[in-house]
Design a protein around this motif. Sequence first.
Motif, short mmCIF file in Angstrom:
data_model
loop_
_atom_site.label_atom_id
_atom_site.label_comp_id
_atom_site.label_asym_id
_atom_site.label_seq_id
_atom_site.Cartn_x
_atom_site.Cartn_y
_atom_site.Cartn_z
N ARG A 140 0.67 -6.75 9.27
CA ARG A 140 0.48 -7.33 7.82
C ARG A 140 1.53 -6.40 7.60
O ARG A 140 0.71 -4.26 8.39
N GLU A 189 -2.44 -1.32 9.80
CA GLU A 189 -2.18 -2.27 9.19
C GLU A 189 -1.64 -4.00 10.34
O GLU A 189 -1.50 -4.92 9.60
N THR A 215 7.89 -1.27 0.40
CA THR A 215 8.23 -0.81 -1.50
C THR A 215 9.32 -0.62 -1.28
O THR A 215 10.29 -0.36 -1.11
N TYR A 227 2.85 5.56 -6.19
CA TYR A 227 1.63 5.87 -5.24
C TYR A 227 0.52 7.03 -5.75
O TYR A 227 0.01 6.91 -4.79
N SER A 264 3.17 0.75 5.33
CA SER A 264 1.99 0.56 5.78
C SER A 264 1.68 0.71 6.69
O SER A 264 3.34 1.80 8.11
N SER A 319 5.43 -3.28 -3.99
CA SER A 319 5.06 -3.02 -2.90
C SER A 319 5.44 -4.69 -2.52
O SER A 319 4.35 -5.49 -3.36
N ARG A 377 -0.49 7.89 5.37
CA ARG A 377 -1.37 6.40 6.07
C ARG A 377 -2.01 6.58 7.02
O ARG A 377 -3.17 6.23 7.56
N HIS A 378 -0.96 6.97 7.93
CA HIS A 378 -1.34 7.19 9.48
C HIS A 378 -2.37 8.36 9.24
O HIS A 378 -2.63 8.26 10.35
N ALA A 423 3.92 6.18 4.58
CA ALA A 423 3.31 5.45 5.89
C ALA A 423 2.60 6.46 6.79
O ALA A 423 1.64 6.23 7.49
N THR A 454 3.66 -7.27 1.21
CA THR A 454 3.22 -7.58 1.85
C THR A 454 3.00 -8.41 2.65
O THR A 454 3.14 -9.63 2.09
N THR A 460 3.98 -3.36 4.90
CA THR A 460 4.45 -3.23 3.54
C THR A 460 5.66 -2.69 3.63
O THR A 460 5.96 -1.84 3.58
#
Lengths: 252, 120
Positions: free
Chosen positions: A73, A70, A77, A162, A66, A29, A137-138, A134, A31, A75
């Motif tokens: 930022r 974020e 992968t 992950y 990501s 990953s 995470r969201h 993503a 970032t 990210t």
Amino acid sequence: MERRTLPGRLTWQLGEVVTTQPETARTKSITLIVPNWMGHQAGQHVDVRLTAADGYQAERSYSIASPPEEAPRVTLTVERLDDGEVSPYLTEELRVGDKLELRGPIGGYFVWEAQMGGPLLLVAGGSGIVPLIAMLRHRAAAGGSVATRLLDSSRSYADIIYRDELDRLVKNTTMLEVVHTLTRAQPPGWTGYHRRIDPEMLREVAWSSDQRPLTFICGPTPFVETAAASLVTLGHDPARIKTERFGPTGEA
Amino acid sequence: MENKLDGNAAAGTLQEIFPFEMTLAQVTCTGCGTTNVIGATAAYMHGMGTIVRCPVCDIPCSSAWCMPGDATGWICGACVSSRSAWRPRLSSWFLCLVVKSAKVGSYTLSVRQEPLKEGG
């Protein structure tokens, strides 16, 4: 290039690498902070462009891992492909502080936002997990509790991208189930699936068709076609199945 | 080698030309009448460019490769008409993209763009 710049038209910009993090032996990953990042939706991708000293350029697409929360930022992968032009550089040469040329976010079709609801069915083959993480995470960042199932196919336990984060997400959020299948090698005592995805596995793992899940499938082309065709056979509405194939052209 | 991806994979190239997100633009196949958003079509990525085909009838459109000179841009049987004199003969709906030229201004876009946010 003296081309006029129209608002909305993609333009290249520079991001600065702020962290790198190995995920598996083959994936890393990266970032970046992208100063003029306009925000993105979970599931979107960016194009990355490398320029050699002689001016030769190579361009590839990478999913954003990501969540929108974020930004700025961003990210990515990246899976290293041994015969690739771009991924070996990104995974092995790129260092914190380096600048990377990219444009995006790109794509509005393969995206999920918390208010789109569910239930959500995510089906990942290998690094196809990237746009789907993503979304997860969201989902976590938005505090949502949309009922979600992830079927994640990896070659081996060590190849699960992950892995620890998925375990944490299952523990720390509600209404999330993650099912792994390991297609090539399984650790001793593995009781989960150990074959490639097939209609039987999807029948067992997926929501039933009458629950009308919103489905996102991402992986290599044959994986995606098997998964999508299986779900349609099981009675799922093709209009609620979104696919994102990736294949060798990205790196040929 | 031809590699079948989704129309979504052509999004970056499309947005290089059109000043908005294109994968939710709706297109109708002149061959079989199927309507889809571009993101749900089939994209074939080549070194020469990208072809987006109807995912249902998938008729090959080799005539699309006969691009004269460096006239590059976007040609589509269904949704984009070119004002240039040269036109390929189109046997089916497809979008053909041979990338990168300032000639983009000579094409007219007539697709309908769907709202970015979909209901669940």
